[in-house]
Scaffold this motif. Sequence first.
Motif, PDB file in Angstrom:
ATOM      1  N   ASP A 287       0.863  -1.172   0.000  1.00 55.82           N
ATOM      2  CA  ASP A 287       0.000   0.000   0.000  1.00 55.82           C
ATOM      3  C   ASP A 287       0.905   1.230   0.000  1.00 55.82           C
ATOM      4  OD1 ASP A 287      -1.652   2.176   0.565  1.00 55.82           O
ATOM      5  OD2 ASP A 287      -2.928   1.028   1.912  1.00 55.82           O
ATOM      6  N   PRO A 288       0.831   2.073  -1.042  1.00 55.20           N
ATOM      7  CA  PRO A 288       1.701   3.254  -1.104  1.00 55.20           C
ATOM      8  C   PRO A 288       1.553   4.189   0.104  1.00 55.20           C
ATOM      9  CG  PRO A 288       0.555   2.926  -3.197  1.00 55.20           C
ATOM     10  CD  PRO A 288      -0.027   1.953  -2.220  1.00 55.20           C
ATOM     11  N   LEU A 289       0.377   4.217   0.740  1.00 52.05           N
ATOM     12  CA  LEU A 289       0.193   5.073   1.912  1.00 52.05           C
ATOM     13  C   LEU A 289       0.917   4.541   3.142  1.00 52.05           C
ATOM     14  CD1 LEU A 289      -3.525   6.242   1.718  1.00 52.05           C
ATOM     15  CD2 LEU A 289      -1.463   7.464   1.049  1.00 52.05           C
ATOM     16  N   VAL A 290       1.249   3.268   3.154  1.00 60.35           N
ATOM     17  CA  VAL A 290       1.961   2.667   4.287  1.00 60.35           C
ATOM     18  C   VAL A 290       3.474   2.784   4.100  1.00 60.35           C
ATOM     19  CG1 VAL A 290       2.308   0.528   5.595  1.00 60.35           C
ATOM     20  CG2 VAL A 290       0.047   1.079   4.707  1.00 60.35           C
ATOM     21  N   ARG A 291       3.902   2.897   2.843  1.00 58.41           N
ATOM     22  CA  ARG A 291       5.337   2.980   2.540  1.00 58.41           C
ATOM     23  C   ARG A 291       5.974   4.104   3.356  1.00 58.41           C
ATOM     24  NH1 ARG A 291       5.702   2.330  -3.196  1.00 58.41           N
ATOM     25  NH2 ARG A 291       6.325   0.185  -2.902  1.00 58.41           N
ATOM     26  N   GLY A 292       7.050   3.770   4.060  1.00 60.81           N
ATOM     27  CA  GLY A 292       7.755   4.755   4.873  1.00 60.81           C
ATOM     28  C   GLY A 292       7.261   4.848   6.302  1.00 60.81           C
ATOM     29  N   ARG A 293       6.091   4.280   6.602  1.00 62.17           N
ATOM     30  CA  ARG A 293       5.570   4.331   7.975  1.00 62.17           C
ATOM     31  C   ARG A 293       6.089   3.179   8.824  1.00 62.17           C
ATOM     32  NH1 ARG A 293      -0.743   4.764   7.388  1.00 62.17           N
ATOM     33  NH2 ARG A 293      -0.610   4.669   9.650  1.00 62.17           N
ATOM     34  N   LEU A 294       6.568   2.132   8.182  1.00 63.65           N
ATOM     35  CA  LEU A 294       7.112   0.962   8.867  1.00 63.65           C
ATOM     36  C   LEU A 294       8.550   0.765   8.402  1.00 63.65           C
ATOM     37  CD1 LEU A 294       4.050  -1.436   8.451  1.00 63.65           C
ATOM     38  CD2 LEU A 294       4.705  -0.203  10.510  1.00 63.65           C
ATOM     39  N   PRO A 295       9.326  -0.058   9.110  1.00 61.78           N
ATOM     40  CA  PRO A 295      10.720  -0.262   8.691  1.00 61.78           C
ATOM     41  C   PRO A 295      10.867  -0.849   7.290  1.00 61.78           C
ATOM     42  CG  PRO A 295      10.359  -1.094  10.912  1.00 61.78           C
ATOM     43  CD  PRO A 295       9.028  -0.698  10.376  1.00 61.78           C
ATOM     44  N   ARG A 296       9.821  -1.505   6.774  1.00 61.03           N
ATOM     45  CA  ARG A 296       9.888  -2.042   5.414  1.00 61.03           C
ATOM     46  C   ARG A 296       8.523  -1.914   4.766  1.00 61.03           C
ATOM     47  NH1 ARG A 296      10.554  -8.430   6.839  1.00 61.03           N
ATOM     48  NH2 ARG A 296       8.437  -8.752   7.542  1.00 61.03           N
ATOM     49  N   ASP A 297       8.458  -2.181   3.475  1.00 64.31           N
ATOM     50  CA  ASP A 297       7.181  -2.097   2.765  1.00 64.31           C
ATOM     51  C   ASP A 297       6.169  -3.049   3.388  1.00 64.31           C
ATOM     52  OD1 ASP A 297       8.084  -0.195   1.033  1.00 64.31           O
ATOM     53  OD2 ASP A 297       8.514  -1.590  -0.596  1.00 64.31           O
ATOM     54  N   ALA A 298       4.896  -2.650   3.357  1.00 61.77           N
ATOM     55  CA  ALA A 298       3.849  -3.458   3.971  1.00 61.77           C
ATOM     56  C   ALA A 298       2.531  -3.244   3.244  1.00 61.77           C
ATOM     57  CB  ALA A 298       3.700  -3.100   5.447  1.00 61.77           C
ATOM     58  N   SER A 299       1.589  -4.097   3.557  1.00 60.16           N
ATOM     59  CA  SER A 299       0.257  -4.020   2.975  1.00 60.16           C
ATOM     60  C   SER A 299      -0.684  -3.195   3.846  1.00 60.16           C
ATOM     61  CB  SER A 299      -0.310  -5.433   2.805  1.00 60.16           C
ATOM     62  OG  SER A 299       0.610  -6.264   2.137  1.00 60.16           O
ATOM     63  N   HIS A 300      -0.501  -3.235   5.148  1.00 57.95           N
ATOM     64  CA  HIS A 300      -1.300  -2.480   6.115  1.00 57.95           C
ATOM     65  C   HIS A 300      -0.370  -1.931   7.190  1.00 57.95           C
ATOM     66  CE1 HIS A 300      -5.638  -3.362   5.280  1.00 57.95           C
ATOM     67  NE2 HIS A 300      -5.133  -4.411   4.654  1.00 57.95           N
TER      68      HIS A 300
END
Length: 179
Positions: free
Chosen positions: A83-96
């Motif tokens: 999910d592009p909106l999650v990118r950067g919010r967690l240490p790695r790419d994620a779906s949620h």
Amino acid sequence: IMPPKSEANPLTPQEVALLERWIREGAKGTEAVRTNTIRLSVPSILPVHAVALNAAGTSAWIARGHEVRRYDTATDAGTLLVDPLVRGRLPRDASHASIVESMAISPDGQTLATGSYGEITLWDAKSGAVRHRLGGFVHQVVALAVAPDGKTLVTGGGVPSESGEVKIVDAAGGKIIRD
């Protein structure tokens, strides 16, 4: 030593003998036997919370932690849905941003729905692109079901031990029809 010497032994002599015999024989527990298992290589230490399989059985989606991965069941090749909106919010790419708790695939295999804390995401099942995001859920979305015609989605969740929540969603438009 268990129990402590100061306490009376709660085991009968027969139970002690049985435990001693079990230890002498290697102290092995029961072993589960699996047959007809499809083994997909999913590197993670998190448990699987949700799975979905298309009607043809050619694609499987597996949710672990914050991630949803699409697998080709013939080759085990996997692709992370990001999910592009999650990118950067967690240490790695994620779906949620939160743990994925539920998942359902439309009967035609075109739309994947995933549920997490406070939201669901509708994905293009083939490309992995986000189609719609719906928020406003009071807690985790722990159950998802798609109607046989693929037009509506039902979500279930709520605050554990306090309340339940069911919403009916228009799968094509990504709007809540009934709450």
